[in-house]
Design a protein around this motif. Structure first.
Motif, PDB file in Angstrom:
ATOM      1  N   ASN A   1       0.936  -1.249  -0.081  1.00  0.00           N
ATOM      2  CA  ASN A   1       0.094  -0.047  -0.144  1.00  0.00           C
ATOM      3  C   ASN A   1       0.983   1.156  -0.098  1.00  0.00           C
ATOM      4  N   PRO A   2       0.785   2.171  -0.986  1.00  0.00           N
ATOM      5  CA  PRO A   2       1.810   3.329  -1.111  1.00  0.00           C
ATOM      6  C   PRO A   2       1.422   4.281  -0.015  1.00  0.00           C
ATOM      7  N   GLU A   3       0.451   4.167   0.655  1.00  0.00           N
ATOM      8  CA  GLU A   3       0.256   5.213   1.840  1.00  0.00           C
ATOM      9  C   GLU A   3       0.414   4.742   3.275  1.00  0.00           C
ATOM     10  N   GLU A   4       1.223   3.415   3.219  1.00  0.00           N
ATOM     11  CA  GLU A   4       1.565   3.077   4.521  1.00  0.00           C
ATOM     12  C   GLU A   4       2.950   2.298   4.496  1.00  0.00           C
ATOM     13  N   ILE A   5       3.570   2.402   5.660  1.00  0.00           N
ATOM     14  CA  ILE A   5       5.071   1.847   5.671  1.00  0.00           C
ATOM     15  C   ILE A   5       4.997   0.991   7.169  1.00  0.00           C
ATOM     16  N   GLU A   6       5.810   0.122   7.045  1.00  0.00           N
ATOM     17  CA  GLU A   6       6.101  -0.752   8.486  1.00  0.00           C
ATOM     18  C   GLU A   6       7.440  -0.306   9.089  1.00  0.00           C
ATOM     19  N   CYS A   7       7.403  -0.513  10.468  1.00  0.00           N
ATOM     20  CA  CYS A   7       8.522  -0.153  11.313  1.00  0.00           C
ATOM     21  C   CYS A   7       8.481  -0.431  12.641  1.00  0.00           C
ATOM     22  N   HIS A   8       9.436  -0.102  13.379  1.00  0.00           N
ATOM     23  CA  HIS A   8       9.706  -0.287  14.893  1.00  0.00           C
ATOM     24  C   HIS A   8       9.782   0.684  15.357  1.00  0.00           C
ATOM     25  N   ALA A   9       9.033   1.111  16.538  1.00  0.00           N
ATOM     26  CA  ALA A   9       9.078   2.509  17.300  1.00  0.00           C
ATOM     27  C   ALA A   9       9.005   2.171  18.940  1.00  0.00           C
ATOM     28  N   GLU A  10       9.609   2.853  19.614  1.00  0.00           N
ATOM     29  CA  GLU A  10       9.388   2.888  21.098  1.00  0.00           C
ATOM     30  C   GLU A  10       8.680   1.834  21.597  1.00  0.00           C
ATOM     31  N   LYS A  11       9.296   0.576  22.144  1.00  0.00           N
ATOM     32  CA  LYS A  11       8.450  -0.620  22.504  1.00  0.00           C
ATOM     33  C   LYS A  11       7.520  -1.196  21.672  1.00  0.00           C
ATOM     34  N   VAL A  12       7.254  -0.744  20.571  1.00  0.00           N
ATOM     35  CA  VAL A  12       6.144  -1.340  19.663  1.00  0.00           C
ATOM     36  C   VAL A  12       6.962  -1.925  18.385  1.00  0.00           C
TER      37      VAL A  12
ATOM     38  N   ASN B   1       6.529  -4.175  14.715  1.00  0.00           N
ATOM     39  CA  ASN B   1       5.665  -4.332  13.521  1.00  0.00           C
ATOM     40  C   ASN B   1       4.336  -3.325  13.434  1.00  0.00           C
ATOM     41  N   LEU B   2       4.965  -2.112  13.606  1.00  0.00           N
ATOM     42  CA  LEU B   2       3.985  -0.851  13.663  1.00  0.00           C
ATOM     43  C   LEU B   2       3.970  -0.587  12.210  1.00  0.00           C
ATOM     44  N   VAL B   3       2.430  -0.117  11.836  1.00  0.00           N
ATOM     45  CA  VAL B   3       2.153   0.129  10.354  1.00  0.00           C
ATOM     46  C   VAL B   3       1.662   1.796  10.390  1.00  0.00           C
ATOM     47  N   LEU B   4       2.406   2.699   9.884  1.00  0.00           N
ATOM     48  CA  LEU B   4       2.107   4.076   9.998  1.00  0.00           C
ATOM     49  C   LEU B   4       1.612   4.585   8.435  1.00  0.00           C
ATOM     50  N   LYS B   5       0.842   5.645   8.846  1.00  0.00           N
ATOM     51  CA  LYS B   5       0.432   6.279   7.528  1.00  0.00           C
ATOM     52  C   LYS B   5       1.443   7.232   7.091  1.00  0.00           C
ATOM     53  N   THR B   6       1.683   7.342   5.809  1.00  0.00           N
ATOM     54  CA  THR B   6       2.933   8.160   5.193  1.00  0.00           C
ATOM     55  C   THR B   6       2.471   9.593   5.442  1.00  0.00           C
ATOM     56  N   LYS B   7       1.012   9.937   5.521  1.00  0.00           N
ATOM     57  CA  LYS B   7       0.831  11.478   5.630  1.00  0.00           C
ATOM     58  C   LYS B   7       1.196  11.907   6.814  1.00  0.00           C
ATOM     59  N   PHE B   8       1.649  11.169   7.893  1.00  0.00           N
ATOM     60  CA  PHE B   8       1.928  11.622   9.200  1.00  0.00           C
ATOM     61  C   PHE B   8       3.495  11.742   9.259  1.00  0.00           C
ATOM     62  N   LEU B   9       4.333  11.441   8.419  1.00  0.00           N
ATOM     63  CA  LEU B   9       5.687  11.501   8.539  1.00  0.00           C
ATOM     64  C   LEU B   9       6.511  12.225   7.550  1.00  0.00           C
ATOM     65  N   ARG B  10       7.673  12.618   7.609  1.00  0.00           N
ATOM     66  CA  ARG B  10       8.500  13.362   7.228  1.00  0.00           C
ATOM     67  C   ARG B  10       9.765  12.937   6.883  1.00  0.00           C
ATOM     68  N   LYS B  11      10.298  12.918   5.639  1.00  0.00           N
ATOM     69  CA  LYS B  11      11.770  12.209   5.416  1.00  0.00           C
ATOM     70  C   LYS B  11      12.809  12.799   6.362  1.00  0.00           C
ATOM     71  N   HIS B  12      13.692  12.171   6.879  1.00  0.00           N
ATOM     72  CA  HIS B  12      14.704  12.708   7.635  1.00  0.00           C
ATOM     73  C   HIS B  12      16.097  13.109   6.772  1.00  0.00           C
TER      74      HIS B  12
END
Length: 69
Positions: free
Chosen positions: A45-56, A58-69
């Motif tokens: 899905n081009p609107e979602e990414i998978e990642c690991h974050a603070e204690k979580v 296999n987290l899936v996040l929407k790309t509209k809440f992200l900014r490339k670092h």
């Protein structure tokens, strides 16, 4: 093609920053704005990414809440 909130193209292994506070469903964890998330994985899905974050894992996040670092 997966893009962040500013229109930058995201690729596997990129680092991103959250643009707003997010509540993680099913947990008591709140991810704060500005949290750095490393080594993302692109999904089918081009609107979602998978990642690991603070204690979580296999987290899936929407790309509209992200900014490339």
């Amino acid at each position: 093609m997966c893009k962040d909130s500013n229109g930058n193209v995201l690729q596997d292994g990129d680092s991103v920053t959250l643009t707003q506070d997010l509540k993680v469903k099913g947990t008591s964890v709140n991810l704060k704005r500005g949290t750095l998330i490393k080594n993302i994985r692109i999904t089918d899905n081009p609107e979602e990414i998978e990642c690991h974050a603070e204690k979580v894992k296999n987290l899936v996040l929407k790309t509209k809440f992200l900014r490339k670092h």
